[in-house]
Scaffold this active site. Structure first.
Site, short mmCIF file in Angstrom:
data_model
loop_
_atom_site.label_atom_id
_atom_site.label_comp_id
_atom_site.label_asym_id
_atom_site.label_seq_id
_atom_site.Cartn_x
_atom_site.Cartn_y
_atom_site.Cartn_z
N ASP A 1 0.87 -1.18 0.00
CA ASP A 1 0.00 0.00 0.00
C ASP A 1 0.91 1.22 0.00
OD1 ASP A 1 -3.26 0.34 1.09
OD2 ASP A 1 -2.01 2.12 0.76
N ASP B 1 3.89 2.36 -4.13
CA ASP B 1 2.82 2.34 -5.13
C ASP B 1 2.90 1.02 -5.90
OD1 ASP B 1 1.13 2.79 -7.31
OD2 ASP B 1 1.65 4.92 -7.41
N LYS C 1 -11.37 -5.27 -6.47
CA LYS C 1 -12.42 -4.25 -6.46
C LYS C 1 -12.56 -3.66 -7.86
CE LYS C 1 -12.08 -0.90 -3.25
NZ LYS C 1 -13.03 -0.94 -2.14
C1 LIG Z 1 -10.29 0.26 0.69
S1 LIG Z 1 -8.64 0.45 1.16
C2 LIG Z 1 -8.14 -1.20 1.53
C3 LIG Z 1 -8.67 -1.78 2.80
C4 LIG Z 1 -8.05 -3.12 3.12
N1 LIG Z 1 -8.50 -4.16 2.21
C5 LIG Z 1 -8.35 -3.58 4.52
O1 LIG Z 1 -9.00 -4.60 4.67
O2 LIG Z 1 -7.90 -2.94 5.47
C6 LIG Z 1 -7.85 0.73 -0.38
C7 LIG Z 1 -6.38 0.94 -0.27
O3 LIG Z 1 -5.80 0.90 -1.58
C8 LIG Z 1 -4.64 1.68 -1.53
N2 LIG Z 1 -4.15 1.98 -2.87
C9 LIG Z 1 -4.82 2.63 -3.86
N3 LIG Z 1 -4.05 2.74 -4.95
C10 LIG Z 1 -2.87 2.12 -4.65
C11 LIG Z 1 -1.67 1.91 -5.39
N4 LIG Z 1 -1.53 2.35 -6.65
N5 LIG Z 1 -0.65 1.25 -4.79
C12 LIG Z 1 -0.79 0.82 -3.52
N6 LIG Z 1 -1.92 0.98 -2.78
C13 LIG Z 1 -2.95 1.63 -3.34
C14 LIG Z 1 -5.06 2.91 -0.74
O4 LIG Z 1 -3.96 3.60 -0.22
C15 LIG Z 1 -5.97 2.27 0.33
O5 LIG Z 1 -5.28 2.09 1.53
#
Ligand SMILES: C[S@@+](CC[C@H](N)C(=O)[O-])C[C@H]1O[C@@H](n2cnc3c(N)ncnc32)[C@H](O)[C@@H]1O
Length: 234
Positions: free
Chosen positions: A104, A120, A184
């Protein structure tokens, strides 16, 4: 395994609480009220999960049994870590025998047994680092990644769909034969090209909307089951 919570968990909080009118904007106040009155939030607190998102994965698993028998799991977009908590538990992962790799770009408090990369997922190095963190191919690649919202719906949609697509290609390059991919996506589901590609590589592809995913949210998940394996000329 998981059932949608029907009654409030015993957290000392009651459902139906209002937040006092203060300097908060009405929309922020409504968000806080919805959050503190959400039975999934309360249940996550009592059951020790870091996020209500845990129940999305558990409800999908209840119907599709994707966690059963998983030995290694890669969790994309892992923070704050409820899916990683579940992944560590089902794989029996420990810090000396790591079975879960997670990524993340936000910070995440350590989850025992989870090798976490704060970076990322779209970085060129990310796929290799995640693969190398495990001693073999994963049986499950799960992605709850959602692009940070810009307020422009179409842009947000496209950016999250792009993440889903990159995650799907990563899964195909990484999964063990027979493994599953869950990601997702947004209402309307995965785009046609992506669905076609998934159908070529997995025995079954379905869209799922678990009860824990708020009905007013456009979020849904694409689940590709039973990876057919990489072709030799890939
Ligand atoms: C809905 S949250 C995830 C919740 C997680 N599944 C949990 O159970 O705690 C979505 C996450 O995707 C991450 N995210 C979005 N784009 C990303 C990327 N390009 N690389 C890494 N993480 C990413 C965001 O920072 C966020 O923390």
């Amino acid at each position: 395994m998981a059932k949608p919570p029907s009654k409030p968990a015993r957290t000392g909080r009651k459902i139906g609480q209002k937040v006092k009118k203060s300097k908060l904007k009405a929309s922020s106040r409504r968000w806080i009220e919805r959050h503190i009155n959400d039975p999934y939030v309360q249940r996550a607190r009592t059951e020790g999960f870091r996020a209500r998102a845990a129940y999305k994965l558990l409800e999908i698993d209840e119907k599709h049994e994707i966690l059963k028998g998983a030995r290694r799991i890669i969790d994309l977009g892992a923070a704050p870590g409820s899916w990683s908590q579940i992944a560590a538990k089902v794989t029996g992962s420990t810090d000396t025998d790591v079975r879960v790799a997670a990524i993340d770009f936000l910070e995440m408090a350590p989850v025992p047994g989870v090798k976490f990369f704060q970076m990322d997922f779209l970085d060129d190095d990310a796929p290799e680092l995640l693969r190398d963190a495990l001693d073999g191919p994963p049986d499950l690649v799960i992605s709850d990644m959602a692009a940070p919202t810009t307020g422009h719906k179409r842009t947000d949609h496209l950016r999250t769909m792009y993440l889903c697509e990159v995650a799907a290609y990563f899964a195909i390059e990484t999964l063990a034969e027979g493994g599953h991919f869950l990601a997702k996506t947004f209402q309307g589901g995965a785009e046609n090209d992506l669905l076609t590609m998934l159908k070529q590589n997995f025995k079954q592809v379905v869209h799922v909307k678990p009860a824990a995913s708020r009905s007013e949210s456009v979020e849904m998940f694409v689940l590709a089951k039973s990876f057919k394996g990489r072709q030799t000329d890939d």
